[in-house]
Design a protein around this motif. Structure first.
Motif, PDB file in Angstrom:
ATOM      1  N   LEU A 205       0.825  -1.208   0.000  1.00  0.00           N
ATOM      2  CA  LEU A 205       0.000   0.000   0.000  1.00  0.00           C
ATOM      3  C   LEU A 205       0.857   1.255   0.000  1.00  0.00           C
ATOM      4  O   LEU A 205       0.458   2.291  -0.541  1.00  0.00           O
ATOM      5  CB  LEU A 205      -0.944  -0.021   1.202  1.00  0.00           C
ATOM      6  CG  LEU A 205      -2.018  -1.112   1.166  1.00  0.00           C
ATOM      7  CD1 LEU A 205      -2.896  -1.038   2.402  1.00  0.00           C
ATOM      8  CD2 LEU A 205      -2.862  -1.015  -0.099  1.00  0.00           C
ATOM      9  N   PHE A 206       2.052   1.171   0.601  1.00  0.00           N
ATOM     10  CA  PHE A 206       2.976   2.306   0.516  1.00  0.00           C
ATOM     11  C   PHE A 206       3.373   2.549  -0.944  1.00  0.00           C
ATOM     12  O   PHE A 206       3.359   3.692  -1.426  1.00  0.00           O
ATOM     13  CB  PHE A 206       4.221   2.048   1.364  1.00  0.00           C
ATOM     14  CG  PHE A 206       5.194   3.197   1.383  1.00  0.00           C
ATOM     15  CD1 PHE A 206       5.111   4.165   2.371  1.00  0.00           C
ATOM     16  CD2 PHE A 206       6.184   3.314   0.419  1.00  0.00           C
ATOM     17  CE1 PHE A 206       5.993   5.246   2.383  1.00  0.00           C
ATOM     18  CE2 PHE A 206       7.061   4.380   0.418  1.00  0.00           C
ATOM     19  CZ  PHE A 206       6.972   5.349   1.413  1.00  0.00           C
ATOM     20  N   GLU A 207       3.715   1.484  -1.666  1.00  0.00           N
ATOM     21  CA  GLU A 207       4.080   1.625  -3.083  1.00  0.00           C
ATOM     22  C   GLU A 207       2.890   2.134  -3.898  1.00  0.00           C
ATOM     23  O   GLU A 207       3.050   2.960  -4.806  1.00  0.00           O
ATOM     24  CB  GLU A 207       4.562   0.274  -3.637  1.00  0.00           C
ATOM     25  CG  GLU A 207       5.836  -0.252  -3.018  1.00  0.00           C
ATOM     26  CD  GLU A 207       7.068   0.588  -3.334  1.00  0.00           C
ATOM     27  OE1 GLU A 207       6.992   1.458  -4.226  1.00  0.00           O
ATOM     28  OE2 GLU A 207       8.115   0.373  -2.690  1.00  0.00           O
ATOM     29  N   THR A 256       4.867  -1.414  -7.612  1.00  0.00           N
ATOM     30  CA  THR A 256       3.558  -1.620  -6.981  1.00  0.00           C
ATOM     31  C   THR A 256       3.026  -3.016  -7.288  1.00  0.00           C
ATOM     32  O   THR A 256       2.542  -3.729  -6.398  1.00  0.00           O
ATOM     33  CB  THR A 256       2.563  -0.548  -7.460  1.00  0.00           C
ATOM     34  OG1 THR A 256       3.080   0.759  -7.164  1.00  0.00           O
ATOM     35  CG2 THR A 256       1.209  -0.721  -6.788  1.00  0.00           C
ATOM     36  N   THR A 257       3.138  -3.416  -8.544  1.00  0.00           N
ATOM     37  CA  THR A 257       2.678  -4.749  -8.953  1.00  0.00           C
ATOM     38  C   THR A 257       3.417  -5.841  -8.189  1.00  0.00           C
ATOM     39  O   THR A 257       2.806  -6.779  -7.656  1.00  0.00           O
ATOM     40  CB  THR A 257       2.882  -4.933 -10.467  1.00  0.00           C
ATOM     41  OG1 THR A 257       2.130  -3.933 -11.164  1.00  0.00           O
ATOM     42  CG2 THR A 257       2.416  -6.316 -10.906  1.00  0.00           C
ATOM     43  N   GLN A 275      -5.668  -4.952 -11.432  1.00  0.00           N
ATOM     44  CA  GLN A 275      -6.365  -4.487 -12.636  1.00  0.00           C
ATOM     45  C   GLN A 275      -7.228  -3.259 -12.341  1.00  0.00           C
ATOM     46  O   GLN A 275      -7.444  -2.427 -13.225  1.00  0.00           O
ATOM     47  CB  GLN A 275      -7.211  -5.618 -13.225  1.00  0.00           C
ATOM     48  CG  GLN A 275      -6.388  -6.739 -13.837  1.00  0.00           C
ATOM     49  CD  GLN A 275      -5.384  -6.239 -14.848  1.00  0.00           C
ATOM     50  OE1 GLN A 275      -5.696  -5.413 -15.711  1.00  0.00           O
ATOM     51  NE2 GLN A 275      -4.146  -6.732 -14.746  1.00  0.00           N
ATOM     52  N   THR A 276      -7.688  -3.125 -11.118  1.00  0.00           N
ATOM     53  CA  THR A 276      -8.411  -1.912 -10.726  1.00  0.00           C
ATOM     54  C   THR A 276      -7.444  -0.733 -10.670  1.00  0.00           C
ATOM     55  O   THR A 276      -7.786   0.389 -11.081  1.00  0.00           O
ATOM     56  CB  THR A 276      -9.095  -2.111  -9.367  1.00  0.00           C
ATOM     57  OG1 THR A 276      -9.872  -3.310  -9.402  1.00  0.00           O
ATOM     58  CG2 THR A 276     -10.008  -0.949  -9.029  1.00  0.00           C
ATOM     59  N   ILE A 277      -6.239  -0.955 -10.186  1.00  0.00           N
ATOM     60  CA  ILE A 277      -5.194   0.078 -10.213  1.00  0.00           C
ATOM     61  C   ILE A 277      -4.817   0.406 -11.657  1.00  0.00           C
ATOM     62  O   ILE A 277      -4.457   1.549 -11.979  1.00  0.00           O
ATOM     63  CB  ILE A 277      -3.964  -0.403  -9.414  1.00  0.00           C
ATOM     64  CG1 ILE A 277      -4.317  -0.519  -7.925  1.00  0.00           C
ATOM     65  CG2 ILE A 277      -2.777   0.528  -9.599  1.00  0.00           C
ATOM     66  CD1 ILE A 277      -3.257  -1.207  -7.080  1.00  0.00           C
ATOM     67  N   HIS A 278      -4.931  -0.589 -12.545  1.00  0.00           N
ATOM     68  CA  HIS A 278      -4.579  -0.400 -13.956  1.00  0.00           C
ATOM     69  C   HIS A 278      -5.433   0.692 -14.606  1.00  0.00           C
ATOM     70  O   HIS A 278      -4.978   1.354 -15.557  1.00  0.00           O
ATOM     71  CB  HIS A 278      -4.731  -1.724 -14.701  1.00  0.00           C
ATOM     72  CG  HIS A 278      -4.290  -1.677 -16.127  1.00  0.00           C
ATOM     73  ND1 HIS A 278      -3.048  -1.226 -16.526  1.00  0.00           N
ATOM     74  CD2 HIS A 278      -4.941  -2.027 -17.271  1.00  0.00           C
ATOM     75  CE1 HIS A 278      -2.949  -1.303 -17.834  1.00  0.00           C
ATOM     76  NE2 HIS A 278      -4.090  -1.784 -18.306  1.00  0.00           N
ATOM     77  N   PHE A 279      -6.655   0.908 -14.122  1.00  0.00           N
ATOM     78  CA  PHE A 279      -7.462   2.013 -14.656  1.00  0.00           C
ATOM     79  C   PHE A 279      -6.739   3.347 -14.439  1.00  0.00           C
ATOM     80  O   PHE A 279      -6.648   4.184 -15.342  1.00  0.00           O
ATOM     81  CB  PHE A 279      -8.838   2.059 -13.973  1.00  0.00           C
ATOM     82  CG  PHE A 279      -9.769   0.947 -14.373  1.00  0.00           C
ATOM     83  CD1 PHE A 279     -10.218   0.841 -15.673  1.00  0.00           C
ATOM     84  CD2 PHE A 279     -10.200   0.014 -13.441  1.00  0.00           C
ATOM     85  CE1 PHE A 279     -11.085  -0.181 -16.053  1.00  0.00           C
ATOM     86  CE2 PHE A 279     -11.058  -1.007 -13.803  1.00  0.00           C
ATOM     87  CZ  PHE A 279     -11.503  -1.118 -15.108  1.00  0.00           C
TER      88      PHE A 279
END
Length: 331
Positions: A205-207, A256-257, A275-279
């Motif tokens: 979560l930090f990344e 992050t990944t 994939q939600t972060i990918h947005f």
């Protein structure tokens, strides 16, 4: 066959994440309309005006995205008490950003690890201190200590004003400041949830927070320059080094990944969260592509031209580009 299967799985997780985002934001919209203001429990003398409500709403929906990621990882959404805490902290973050902008220039004092005293001195209305105390009171004692640790890290960074001194700040130092500001801000909201925060999740979560802050700085390039704020994005674009900015961004995406995949959560939840972060990643890539196009067209970026520099994601052509990147570009 392997690549095709990988793409199908990625689209599956992308659809799951998109569906969860829609559900979480729909619930948040209903909550904001029906309960959010009353849940702040502001005294009659501290009611918010229309401008303050509009800014708070912007922060509220920004933190709803965080709530969606947290909920995907643990596989259930925030409860009502957690929603109230997110709401209060979103309002506090909104007030604190305004206070930090206006009060720091009038005060030469050091406020290290003392947001309570800062709130008393900077906010005559008492709203900020009321919100902070409300959050403290609702947290279990074991969670409160760690919450304050994260709060102090963010607070000390903001009140130090390192990025507003007008002096040159090395790129590596700016990267550290960006990571800490974003990383500890995300951890601050995560600590409001009533389940254990493991060390691998904390790192992930930090990344993620560092990535969000870098995305914000890339999008806010024109606004930050107008406000005299120095960020990694403003420094590298003033040096006409967009490739380094893009490379640092892609490195943060990869970090992050990697960190998410080292958390103890089941793979299905982790990949849905990624994939939600990918947005967000796709939207930022649209912005970077726009900057690169301007650089190629003009030889350098027209940094003072608002019309050219500000990327409006309300425009359908930009939304279409982001959607295509979400579907067909790597995470």
């Amino acid at each position: 066959m392997g690549r095709k299967l990988h793409k199908i799985f990625r689209w599956y997780f992308l659809c799951r994440g998109g569906f969860r985002l829609v559900v979480v934001f729909a619930r948040a919209a209903m909550y904001f309309r029906r309960r959010a203001l009353s849940d702040l429990q502001l005294p009659p003398s501290q009611q918010l005006n229309v401008k303050e409500i509009r800014r708070w709403k912007h922060y509220f929906y920004g933190t709803t995205y965080l709530a969606a990621i947290f909920g995907i990882l643990r596989e259930y959404p925030a409860g009502l008490n957690e929603q109230r805490q997110f709401n209060r902290l979103a309002a506090l973050a909104c007030f604190f950003d305004d206070l930090a902008d206006t009060f720091r220039s009038r005060s030469g004092e050091s406020w290290q690890d003392n947001p309570e005293q800062y709130g008393q001195a900077a906010d005559a209305s008492g709203v900020a201190l009321h919100l902070l105390q409300s959050i403290y009171q609702a947290l279990p004692p074991d969670d409160l200590a760690e919450f304050k640790q994260f709060l102090h890290r963010v607070f000390n960074l903001e009140t130090a004003g390192r990025q507003r001194t007008g002096q040159a700040v090395p790129a590596e130092e700016l990267q550290r400041l960006t990571a800490e500001k974003g990383g500890y801000s995300v951890l601050l909201f995560r600590r409001l949830l009533q389940h254990r925060l493991s060390a691998p999740e904390q790192r992930a979560l930090f990344e993620f927070g560092a990535l969000i802050q870098l995305c914000d700085d890339i999008f806010d390039l024109w606004f930050d320059r107008q406000s005299g704020i120095t960020t990694l994005a403003t420094v590298l674009t003033e040096q006409n080094d967009l490739m380094q900015l893009r490379n640092r961004f892609e490195r943060q995406v990869a970090d992050t990944t990697c960190a998410f995949r080292q958390t103890p959560y089941p793979r299905r939840r982790v990949e849905t969260a990624l994939q939600t972060i990918h947005f967000l990643v796709s939207i930022t890539r649209v912005c970077l592509d726009h900057y690169l196009h301007l650089q190629k067209k003009h030889g350098t970026l027209p940094l003072d031209d608002r019309g050219a520099m500000v990327v409006d994601m309300e425009r359908w052509n930009n939304r279409l580009r982001a959607a295509l990147k979400s579907l067909f570009e790597r995470s």
